[in-house]
Structures are given as C-alpha cells and as structure tokens.
Design a protein around this motif. Structure first.
Motif, PDB file in Angstrom:
ATOM      1  N   VAL A 143      39.597  40.275  37.979  1.00 49.40           N
ATOM      2  CA  VAL A 143      40.686  41.006  37.322  1.00 49.40           C
ATOM      3  C   VAL A 143      41.072  40.219  36.072  1.00 49.40           C
ATOM      4  O   VAL A 143      41.776  39.220  36.165  1.00 49.40           O
ATOM      5  CB  VAL A 143      41.908  41.173  38.248  1.00 49.40           C
ATOM      6  N   ASN A 229      39.039  43.602  44.674  1.00 49.69           N
ATOM      7  CA  ASN A 229      39.277  44.569  43.599  1.00 49.69           C
ATOM      8  C   ASN A 229      38.850  45.965  44.082  1.00 49.69           C
ATOM      9  O   ASN A 229      37.706  46.157  44.477  1.00 49.69           O
ATOM     10  CB  ASN A 229      38.437  44.137  42.387  1.00 49.69           C
ATOM     11  N   GLU A 234      40.250  49.866  40.090  1.00 47.12           N
ATOM     12  CA  GLU A 234      40.512  48.606  39.406  1.00 47.12           C
ATOM     13  C   GLU A 234      41.333  48.791  38.128  1.00 47.12           C
ATOM     14  O   GLU A 234      42.049  47.883  37.720  1.00 47.12           O
ATOM     15  CB  GLU A 234      39.211  47.876  39.072  1.00 47.12           C
ATOM     16  N   PHE A 238      44.349  46.445  37.207  1.00 49.27           N
ATOM     17  CA  PHE A 238      44.314  45.688  35.954  1.00 49.27           C
ATOM     18  C   PHE A 238      45.554  45.972  35.114  1.00 49.27           C
ATOM     19  O   PHE A 238      46.205  45.052  34.613  1.00 49.27           O
ATOM     20  CB  PHE A 238      43.054  46.047  35.171  1.00 49.27           C
TER      21      PHE A 238
END
Length: 254
Positions: A143, A229, A234, A238
């Motif tokens: 990440v 993740n 994701e 993020f």
C-alpha cells in the motif's frame, strides 16, 4: 532462518533498522559484518559492538559492490547470510515533473543495489548447507504512500524480485526472506516519537521472532491488515490510507 551460528553481511548497517538488527544478531552470537559508505559511522558502530566487522561499500556503484563481495568472501568464507537493508526514503510529488536525478538514485540504491549485492554473492551462498538472502522491503510495497511514490515503487519492485528469486532458488540450499517493516521510528524519515510509528526496539523484538520461522515474509502483527491488501478493493484502501496522511502528515523535520 536460524538465528545463531551464522556469518551475516548487512548493507546499510550503521543506522536505524539495519543497525538495530545487526546489533541484535551480533548479541545472539552471529558473526556480523556491516557495510556503509561512511567510515566514521562504521567505526562508531563496530566500536560499540566488539567483534562486529566493517566493510566500506557504496551500493550505488557496481565496482564497489564487486570489490566488497570479493573482500567479504576472502575474509569471511563462512558467510551464509546476506541482508540487503541499505536504502533511503525522500518525499516526492509526482503530480508534477519528477526530479530525474533523485529518481535514478532511488532506483539504483533501493532496487538495483540489493539485486547487485545478491548477484555478487549468490554463487558463494549456494556452496553453504544453509544460507539465506534477506531483503528489507516495506509495507509500502503493498500500500504505497503517494507522497513517497518512487520509494514505494522501488519496494514493490523489490518484493516482486524476491518472489521470483525465491522460486528460482527453491531447489537449492538458499532461502529468501523479505522483511516488510511498518513505519518505524528511525531517521529514515525523521525520528520524532510520533505515536503512529513503531518504536525500534519493539520492531526488532517482533521481527526476530518472525525471522526465526520459515515464513517467506517477515511482518509484524500491526501491518497484517495492510499486507492483506484486498485485491480489487485496494483503491479504496489506498485512498483512505493516504487521505489520513493528508489530514495528519508525517513529520519531516523540515
């Protein structure tokens, strides 16, 4: 990997995580050889840890890596662990023109450096009944932090490289382990005592426990959710992670 009875070569062993793990492994009875560019720092760390050995090395220069590899093999033929830890983490802003010189230095140090160091020593490691290659990547391999975009990218690339090398070495005596730290309170960014940063002694303690297992990735419990993740989700992870840093920035000391 086994935690005792090794001869360990560590890049970037004069500060932060590198020094912390070097000293911890030294106390466990391993022969530890640390490397770095600055002689004064090498002398400081080895003086504080009698029996630890220094090797001067600039991981951005191929000839320096090759010289250091020859020196280490000649002086320490029992070498069986190579720990690639050298790296640096500047802030950047990729919403505009990128500083090309800085980008090249980051890629050369954080990605090519570990690849080249391991390449220079891998055939020697294969001669040992038990050998390990260690890479320090980062939770940012999974990440990224947008304000450290190129650094995060180098760690993602190093993670990918470790996966491939581990597979290709599967029928040899050489194991590959990846240490993926969270934000640890060291001078990699700015040592500030920020409560979001993991204290270095806690990180070292938990990392040694995980390192002693057969786990291909060595992570502390606090980053397990980020390591997991969630695939196609994701982007939301993020965005939320980076928005939290926009609202409460990492201190830079500037």
């Amino acid at each position: 990997m086994k935690l005792t009875g090794n001869t360990i070569f560590i890049t970037g062993g004069t500060s932060g995580i590198g020094r912390g793990l070097a000293e911890a492994l030294h106390k466990l009875g391993n022969k530890v050889i640390i490397s770095g560019r600055r002689t004064a720092l090498l002398e400081e760390v080895t003086a504080a840890n009698p029996g630890m050995a220094p090797v001067q090395l600039d991981v951005t220069k191929l000839d320096s890596i090759q010289r250091a590899a020859r020196d280490v093999i000649a002086r320490y033929p029992d070498l069986n662990v190579v720990f690639n830890n050298a790296g640096f983490m500047p802030f950047d802003d990729v919403s505009g023109p990128v500083d090309d010189e800085l980008a090249q230095e980051l890629i050369t140090t954080n990605l090519l450096g570990p690849i080249r160091v391991t390449s220079a020593l891998i055939e020697h490691l294969k001669t040992k009944p038990e050998a390990t290659v260690l890479y320090t990547s980062s939770v940012l391999a999974y990440v990224p932090i947008a304000s450290n975009a190129i650094y995060s990218a180098t760690k993602a690339a190093l993670h990918s490289f470790a996966l491939s090398q581990r597979f290709q070495l599967r029928d040899t005596s050489v194991r590959v382990q990846e240490i993926a730290p969270p934000w640890v309170d060291t001078d990699l960014i700015y040592k500030s005592g920020d409560p979001r940063a993991m204290p270095l002694p806690d990180f070292i303690e938990q990392t040694l426990v995980a390192l002693a297992t057969d786990a291909p990735e060595v992570i502390v419990e606090g980053i397990r959710a980020m390591r997991n993740n969630p695939g196609a989700g994701e982007h939301a992870l993020f965005d939320a992670f980076n928005q939290s840093l926009v609202e409460n920035p990492i201190p830079t000391g500037a």
